[in-house]
Every structure is written in structure tokens, then in C-alpha cells.
Scaffold this motif. Structure first.
Motif, mmCIF file in Angstrom:
data_model
loop_
_atom_site.group_PDB
_atom_site.id
_atom_site.type_symbol
_atom_site.label_atom_id
_atom_site.label_comp_id
_atom_site.label_asym_id
_atom_site.label_seq_id
_atom_site.Cartn_x
_atom_site.Cartn_y
_atom_site.Cartn_z
ATOM 1 N N PRO A 1 -20.248 1.981 -48.324
ATOM 2 C CA PRO A 1 -21.062 1.749 -49.522
ATOM 3 C C PRO A 1 -22.034 0.575 -49.380
ATOM 4 O O PRO A 1 -23.039 0.525 -50.083
ATOM 5 C CB PRO A 1 -20.023 1.476 -50.607
ATOM 6 C CG PRO A 1 -18.784 2.144 -50.124
ATOM 7 C CD PRO A 1 -18.824 2.026 -48.635
ATOM 8 N N LEU A 2 -21.782 -0.339 -48.462
ATOM 9 C CA LEU A 2 -22.691 -1.463 -48.256
ATOM 10 C C LEU A 2 -24.045 -0.989 -47.740
ATOM 11 O O LEU A 2 -25.052 -1.681 -47.894
ATOM 12 C CB LEU A 2 -22.062 -2.457 -47.261
ATOM 13 C CG LEU A 2 -22.804 -3.757 -47.039
ATOM 14 C CD1 LEU A 2 -22.884 -4.539 -48.345
ATOM 15 C CD2 LEU A 2 -22.124 -4.585 -45.979
ATOM 16 N N ARG A 3 -24.087 0.204 -47.179
ATOM 17 C CA ARG A 3 -25.358 0.753 -46.699
ATOM 18 C C ARG A 3 -26.354 0.943 -47.836
ATOM 19 O O ARG A 3 -27.561 0.910 -47.619
ATOM 20 C CB ARG A 3 -25.125 2.086 -45.997
ATOM 21 C CG ARG A 3 -24.469 1.943 -44.646
ATOM 22 C CD ARG A 3 -24.337 3.322 -44.035
ATOM 23 N NE ARG A 3 -23.666 3.285 -42.772
ATOM 24 C CZ ARG A 3 -24.292 3.264 -41.602
ATOM 25 N NH1 ARG A 3 -25.590 3.272 -41.556
ATOM 26 N NH2 ARG A 3 -23.605 3.239 -40.478
ATOM 27 N N ALA A 4 -25.878 1.145 -49.067
ATOM 28 C CA ALA A 4 -26.786 1.278 -50.209
ATOM 29 C C ALA A 4 -27.534 -0.025 -50.448
ATOM 30 O O ALA A 4 -28.721 -0.015 -50.798
ATOM 31 C CB ALA A 4 -26.009 1.696 -51.459
ATOM 32 N N ALA B 1 -31.566 -0.593 -50.297
ATOM 33 C CA ALA B 1 -32.345 -1.217 -51.371
ATOM 34 C C ALA B 1 -33.209 -2.350 -50.819
ATOM 35 O O ALA B 1 -34.383 -2.496 -51.201
ATOM 36 C CB ALA B 1 -31.408 -1.737 -52.456
ATOM 37 N N VAL B 2 -32.653 -3.142 -49.914
ATOM 38 C CA VAL B 2 -33.425 -4.229 -49.301
ATOM 39 C C VAL B 2 -34.586 -3.653 -48.500
ATOM 40 O O VAL B 2 -35.707 -4.186 -48.533
ATOM 41 C CB VAL B 2 -32.518 -5.118 -48.424
ATOM 42 C CG1 VAL B 2 -33.325 -6.084 -47.579
ATOM 43 C CG2 VAL B 2 -31.521 -5.870 -49.295
ATOM 44 N N ILE C 1 -33.863 5.900 -46.894
ATOM 45 C CA ILE C 1 -33.307 7.193 -47.313
ATOM 46 C C ILE C 1 -32.072 7.524 -46.491
ATOM 47 O O ILE C 1 -31.045 7.966 -47.015
ATOM 48 C CB ILE C 1 -34.380 8.297 -47.188
ATOM 49 C CG1 ILE C 1 -35.480 8.066 -48.216
ATOM 50 C CG2 ILE C 1 -33.768 9.686 -47.353
ATOM 51 C CD1 ILE C 1 -36.691 8.939 -48.026
ATOM 52 N N ARG C 2 -32.142 7.268 -45.185
ATOM 53 C CA ARG C 2 -30.994 7.515 -44.308
ATOM 54 C C ARG C 2 -29.800 6.657 -44.720
ATOM 55 O O ARG C 2 -28.669 7.131 -44.784
ATOM 56 C CB ARG C 2 -31.389 7.218 -42.865
ATOM 57 C CG ARG C 2 -30.276 7.348 -41.876
ATOM 58 C CD ARG C 2 -30.772 6.944 -40.480
ATOM 59 N NE ARG C 2 -29.701 6.423 -39.717
ATOM 60 C CZ ARG C 2 -29.327 5.153 -39.648
ATOM 61 N NH1 ARG C 2 -29.990 4.239 -40.311
ATOM 62 N NH2 ARG C 2 -28.318 4.775 -38.924
ATOM 63 N N GLN C 3 -30.063 5.391 -45.020
ATOM 64 C CA GLN C 3 -28.971 4.488 -45.417
ATOM 65 C C GLN C 3 -28.341 4.963 -46.727
ATOM 66 O O GLN C 3 -27.110 4.937 -46.871
ATOM 67 C CB GLN C 3 -29.497 3.057 -45.571
ATOM 68 C CG GLN C 3 -29.961 2.414 -44.296
ATOM 69 C CD GLN C 3 -28.830 2.048 -43.356
ATOM 70 O OE1 GLN C 3 -27.655 2.093 -43.695
ATOM 71 N NE2 GLN C 3 -29.189 1.709 -42.141
ATOM 72 N N ARG D 1 -22.996 10.264 -48.866
ATOM 73 C CA ARG D 1 -22.526 11.566 -48.416
ATOM 74 C C ARG D 1 -21.551 11.559 -47.254
ATOM 75 O O ARG D 1 -20.604 12.317 -47.254
ATOM 76 C CB ARG D 1 -23.722 12.410 -47.989
ATOM 77 C CG ARG D 1 -24.536 12.907 -49.105
ATOM 78 C CD ARG D 1 -25.659 13.676 -48.531
ATOM 79 N NE ARG D 1 -26.055 14.777 -49.385
ATOM 80 C CZ ARG D 1 -27.012 15.585 -49.091
ATOM 81 N NH1 ARG D 1 -27.669 15.460 -47.977
ATOM 82 N NH2 ARG D 1 -27.327 16.555 -49.897
ATOM 83 N N ALA D 2 -21.807 10.818 -46.211
ATOM 84 C CA ALA D 2 -21.065 10.982 -44.957
ATOM 85 C C ALA D 2 -19.653 10.421 -45.092
ATOM 86 O O ALA D 2 -19.438 9.236 -45.029
ATOM 87 C CB ALA D 2 -21.787 10.288 -43.816
#
Length: 128
Positions: free
Chosen positions: A39-42, A46-47, A108-110, A116-117
């Protein structure tokens, strides 16, 4: 008439016995698999979107600095208007635009990896 050329004969291949056994393969890796779902990827996404917005803003600022209007007046009736282009700021604007596009794609990938993954469940053997 020259004689037909002969073909080269290959030497016979020695068929050696092939090794078998458990020591042929490396042992199973006992480490835990790397997880893609974090979840930290979100936050990283954002950054990256904020940085992409700053890059777009910088791109417009560089483009504006790279195009300078020139107005020349001869007498009272003749006015010539043109624009002068400076390559450095225009190249910077294009570079910042490309950087912004790359940041948006990676954001978008992050976001997709944050949402999802998730780990796949192991397949259960079919009973027949």
C-alpha cells in the motif's frame, strides 16, 4: 572436368551417460517471495503525480521563456512583428514534458500495484 567436391564427414559423437539425481538442481530458496502488493506504493504514486505537475508547470515556463516576440516599428505606419526562438529553454521544455509523461505512467503503475497485485493462491491439484 573437375571432380565433384566431397562433403566433410562428422566424427561420431560419444554418448556419455547423463548424470541424474537430486544434486543436479539447486535447493529450493527458503526466502519469502517479494511482494508486489504494498500500500505504500500509493504514496509513491501520489508524489510522482505532484512531481509530474511541477514538471508540466516548468515546461510551460521554459516554453514561454524560449519564445520572445520582437516588434520593430518604421515610421508611423509600418510595424513588423515576429518571434525569436531560443533553443535552450525550448529543449528544456520538451525534456520536462517527457519527464512528466514518464512520471505519470509510473504513477499509474504504482497505483495499480498498490491496489491490484496480490499474491496468487497456489493451485490445488484436481482429484479425478
Amino acid at each position: 572436368m573437375p571432380a565433384p567436391q566431397s562433403h566433410e564427414k562428422l566424427l561420431t559423437v560419444i554418448d556419455l551417460p547423463q548424470p541424474t539425481g537430486a544434486d543436479l538442481w539447486p535447493p529450493e530458496d527458503s526466502r519469502r517471495d517479494a511482494r508486489l502488493h504494498k500500500p505504500l506504493r500509493a504514496v509513491v504514486g501520489a508524489v510522482e503525480l505532484i512531481l509530474a505537475a511541477l514538471a508540466v508547470w516548468g515546461s510551460f515556463a521554459c516554453w514561454k521563456a524560449g519564445v520572445v516576440p520582437v516588434v520593430i516599428t518604421y515610421g508611423e505606419t509600418t510595424t513588423l512583428e515576429s518571434q525569436r526562438y531560443f533553443g535552450g529553454p525550448l529543449a528544456g521544455a520538451i525534456g520536462l514534458g517527457v519527464l512528466a509523461a514518464i512520471l505519470v505512467v509510473d504513477a499509474i503503475r504504482q497505483f495499480l500495484l498498490a491496489v491490484r497485485a496480490k499474491g496468487r493462491k497456489p493451485k490445488e491439484p484436481k482429484l479425478s
